[in-house]
Design an enzyme around this catalytic site. Structure first.
Site, PDB file in Angstrom:
ATOM      1  N   THR A  28     -22.926   9.087  39.841  1.00  9.46           N
ATOM      2  CA  THR A  28     -22.936   8.554  41.218  1.00  9.46           C
ATOM      3  C   THR A  28     -22.876   9.584  42.331  1.00  9.46           C
ATOM      4  O   THR A  28     -22.609  11.029  41.986  1.00  9.46           O
ATOM      5  CB  THR A  28     -21.795   7.601  41.290  1.00  9.46           C
ATOM      6  OG1 THR A  28     -20.606   8.165  41.208  1.00  9.46           O
ATOM      7  CG2 THR A  28     -21.930   6.293  40.172  1.00  9.46           C
ATOM      8  N   ASP A  29     -23.166   9.151  43.301  1.00  9.39           N
ATOM      9  CA  ASP A  29     -23.050   9.924  44.524  1.00  9.39           C
ATOM     10  C   ASP A  29     -21.634   9.624  45.341  1.00  9.39           C
ATOM     11  O   ASP A  29     -21.121   8.909  44.998  1.00  9.39           O
ATOM     12  CB  ASP A  29     -24.553  10.231  45.343  1.00  9.39           C
ATOM     13  CG  ASP A  29     -24.946   8.786  45.995  1.00  9.39           C
ATOM     14  OD1 ASP A  29     -24.013   7.817  46.102  1.00  9.39           O
ATOM     15  OD2 ASP A  29     -25.955   8.845  46.422  1.00  9.39           O
ATOM     16  N   PHE A  30     -21.765  10.051  46.480  1.00  7.94           N
ATOM     17  CA  PHE A  30     -20.505  10.111  47.399  1.00  7.94           C
ATOM     18  C   PHE A  30     -20.500   8.402  47.668  1.00  7.94           C
ATOM     19  O   PHE A  30     -19.384   7.910  48.096  1.00  7.94           O
ATOM     20  CB  PHE A  30     -20.640  10.646  48.668  1.00  7.94           C
ATOM     21  CG  PHE A  30     -21.555  10.394  49.539  1.00  7.94           C
ATOM     22  CD1 PHE A  30     -21.439   9.388  50.738  1.00  7.94           C
ATOM     23  CD2 PHE A  30     -22.996  10.871  49.526  1.00  7.94           C
ATOM     24  CE1 PHE A  30     -22.169   9.006  51.511  1.00  7.94           C
ATOM     25  CE2 PHE A  30     -23.888  10.643  50.265  1.00  7.94           C
ATOM     26  CZ  PHE A  30     -23.686   9.696  51.361  1.00  7.94           C
TER      27      PHE A  30
END
Length: 146
Positions: A28-30
């Site tokens: 996942t990203d932020f």
């Protein structure tokens, strides 16, 4: 042990393969959504385990004959429909559209339950160990077309 490895590699289904994968924090990203490039990893795992379940492990194909056999992605079209999130359980479906000559065409889907997240069309070039195009042996193309 081989039954356990087979289950880790997913399963063959009619005209293709199904693999189940969980989304981890590293995917996942932020924002908490799966980073777009990580879908390439899920798709690659689906293709690799499809080969494995067909009895065509890539490392063995490289040395299977004097010419060697290698699959490389030539082209990929991806439609991102809706995002996945951490802890989602994804199903990667891989199907053969064409297998013959010096290329294969695979379609892939990534689903969360019944929801389509990603659809991809992958054109695979068949080359020898020296990087030159070669024909896909009939014994292998038949496995992909069952």
């Amino acid at each position: 042990m081989s039954d356990q490895l087979f289950s880790l590699s997913g399963e063959l289904i009619e005209h293709g393969h199904r693999l189940t994968q969980r989304v981890y924090y590293e995917d996942t990203d932020f924002s908490g959504l799966v980073y777009h490039a990580r879908y390439l990893h899920f798709l690659e795992r689906g293709r690799t385990d499809y080969l494995r379940c067909l009895g065509c492990e890539q490392s063995a194909l490289l040395t299977a004959d004097e010419e060697g056999l290698v699959f490389v992605v030539h082209r990929m079209e991806i439609d991102f429909k809706t995002p996945a999130r951490m802890d989602d359980v994804l199903t990667i479906i891989t199907r053969t559209e064409k297998a013959g000559g010096a290329k294969m065409v695979l379609t892939q889907e990534i689903l969360r339950g019944e929801t389509l997240l990603v659809a991809a069309k992958v054109i695979i070039a068949v080359i020898n160990a020296k990087g030159r195009p070669r024909r896909l042996p009939e014994t292998i193309s038949e496995k992909f077309l069952k």
